[in-house]
Design an enzyme around this catalytic site. Structure first.
Site, short mmCIF file in Angstrom:
data_model
loop_
_atom_site.label_atom_id
_atom_site.label_comp_id
_atom_site.label_asym_id
_atom_site.label_seq_id
_atom_site.Cartn_x
_atom_site.Cartn_y
_atom_site.Cartn_z
N LYS A 55 0.84 -1.20 0.00
CA LYS A 55 0.00 0.00 0.00
C LYS A 55 0.87 1.25 0.00
O LYS A 55 0.61 2.21 -0.72
CB LYS A 55 -0.92 0.01 1.23
CG LYS A 55 -2.07 -0.99 1.12
CD LYS A 55 -2.83 -1.19 2.43
CE LYS A 55 -3.88 -2.30 2.27
NZ LYS A 55 -4.57 -2.66 3.50
N GLN A 99 -4.82 -1.41 9.66
CA GLN A 99 -4.76 -2.75 9.05
C GLN A 99 -5.35 -3.79 10.00
O GLN A 99 -5.02 -3.84 11.18
CB GLN A 99 -3.30 -3.09 8.70
CG GLN A 99 -3.11 -4.38 7.94
CD GLN A 99 -3.70 -4.36 6.53
OE1 GLN A 99 -3.80 -3.32 5.90
NE2 GLN A 99 -4.09 -5.51 6.03
N ASP A 122 -11.28 3.00 4.07
CA ASP A 122 -11.62 1.57 4.05
C ASP A 122 -13.13 1.36 3.90
O ASP A 122 -13.57 0.25 3.60
CB ASP A 122 -11.22 0.94 5.40
CG ASP A 122 -10.00 0.04 5.29
OD1 ASP A 122 -9.78 -0.54 4.21
OD2 ASP A 122 -9.30 -0.10 6.31
N1 GUN Z 1 -7.10 -6.71 6.20
C1 GUN Z 1 -7.48 -7.46 5.13
N2 GUN Z 1 -8.15 -6.70 4.23
C2 GUN Z 1 -8.19 -5.46 4.75
C3 GUN Z 1 -8.76 -4.23 4.28
O1 GUN Z 1 -9.35 -4.12 3.21
N3 GUN Z 1 -8.59 -3.16 5.10
C4 GUN Z 1 -7.94 -3.25 6.29
N4 GUN Z 1 -7.85 -2.14 7.03
N5 GUN Z 1 -7.43 -4.37 6.75
C5 GUN Z 1 -7.55 -5.46 5.98
#
Ligand code: GUN
Length: 298
Positions: A55, A99, A122
């Site tokens: 990311k 996350q 998100d």
């Molecule tokens: N962990 C797995 N997928 C995601 C996501 O789309 N966002 C976040 N914040 N954590 C994740």
């Protein structure tokens, strides 16, 4: 025997990234604003470390201001909430992502709901979930994985899915539920399946569109799939294989790619399908948050 089209999420994400980078440069020139993305990672989960690294790389590639807060596994709930409060009040940050999964002692819901809805890239805040499920998609931050899946489905079938049936496998808040909302909004007839569903294969076999988000390696076989269906594989499963006495680990999806390719119209691979699209949708949401912050439309 037909062979399905392999949907190239990596190439589509790269294309979208270029457009986001160009729009980011224009926003900076015309409004003096650089999209800022803060990613909070708690603890040492190795898969999460990889996702967060990807990311950050993509955010920098788009010309964003990117900050990462790596905090210890044993951080208190109060300290996490304080960090998010600081980021909510930081004008250089337009998007905040914590996350998941979180360590057991932390309250995931309290943490995701403490992020300002306007910085919730998100799409996990109840305000954004409410906007999405009530059909105000244009006004919501939509969770990145389903948003990316939807773009790939649109590429194959167009934006109006009237008359088509979709089966979403998995009822998670991150993927299954928002995916179903997006498909319904596009006029598909939607079924959500989960671990308690009876005769799963026969339900899946009715679908023109299958989105698999169950976390079971290679579970969806060719004979589960309706000929000509579009199949989107959200799964990321690490499996061990032994080749010439050597054990190797590799990533595989929820879909048995080879057998499904023999019946489907189009299938996403793992890796190189949904994963890169998820990341680029995070960038799209962050750019959108930055544009909204200076009064531009999304
Ligand atoms: N962990 C797995 N997928 C995601 C996501 O789309 N966002 C976040 N914040 N954590 C994740």
């Amino acid at each position: 025997m037909t062979t399905a089209k392999r949907i190239d999420g990596k190439a589509k994400a790269a294309e979208m990234s270029e457009k986001i980078a160009a729009d980011t440069a224009a926003l900076r020139e015309q409004h003096g604003v650089t999209p800022g993305l803060a990613v909070v990672i708690i603890g040492e989960d190795p898969a999460s470390q990889v996702y967060v690294r990807n990311k950050k790389k993509r955010a920098e590639g788009c010309g964003f201001y990117s900050v990462q807060h790596s905090v210890a596994e044993d951080i208190s709930q109060e300290d996490v909430l304080q960090l998010i409060n600081d980021l909510n009040n930081d004008a250089s940050i337009h998007g905040i992502l914590v996350q998941l999964p979180l360590p057991e002692h932390l309250d995931e819901q309290a943490i995701t709901q403490s992020i300002s809805p306007g910085k919730d890239v998100d799409g996990f805040h109840f305000v954004n979930i409410g906007k999405l499920t009530s059909g105000n998609t244009a006004d919501a931050f939509v969770p990145c994985t389903p948003a990316g899946c939807m773009l790939m489905i649109e590429d194959q079938l167009g934006r109006d899915l009237s008359g088509l049936s979709a089966v979403v496998m998995g009822r998670s808040n991150i993927v299954g539920k928002p995916m179903a909302s997006l498909l319904m909004q596009a006029n598909a007839t939607v079924t959500i399946t989960h671990s308690r569903t009876k005769d799963l294969a026969s339900v899946v076999r009715q679908a023109d569109i299958v989105v698999a988000a169950i976390g079971r390696a290679n579970m969806v076989k060719g004979d589960w799939v309706k000929p000509g269906a579009v199949v989107i594989d959200v799964g990321i499963n690490r499996i061990e294989t032994t080749v010439d006495g050597e054990t190797k680990s590799r990533l595989t999806g929820d879909v048995d790619f080879e057998s499904v390719c023999e019946v489907a119209k189009a299938v996403t691979p793992v890796p190189g399908g949904v994963g890169p699209m998820t990341i680029v949708m995070l960038m799209a949401n962050t750019l959108r948050a930055a544009r909204l912050s200076v009064g531009l439309n999304a």
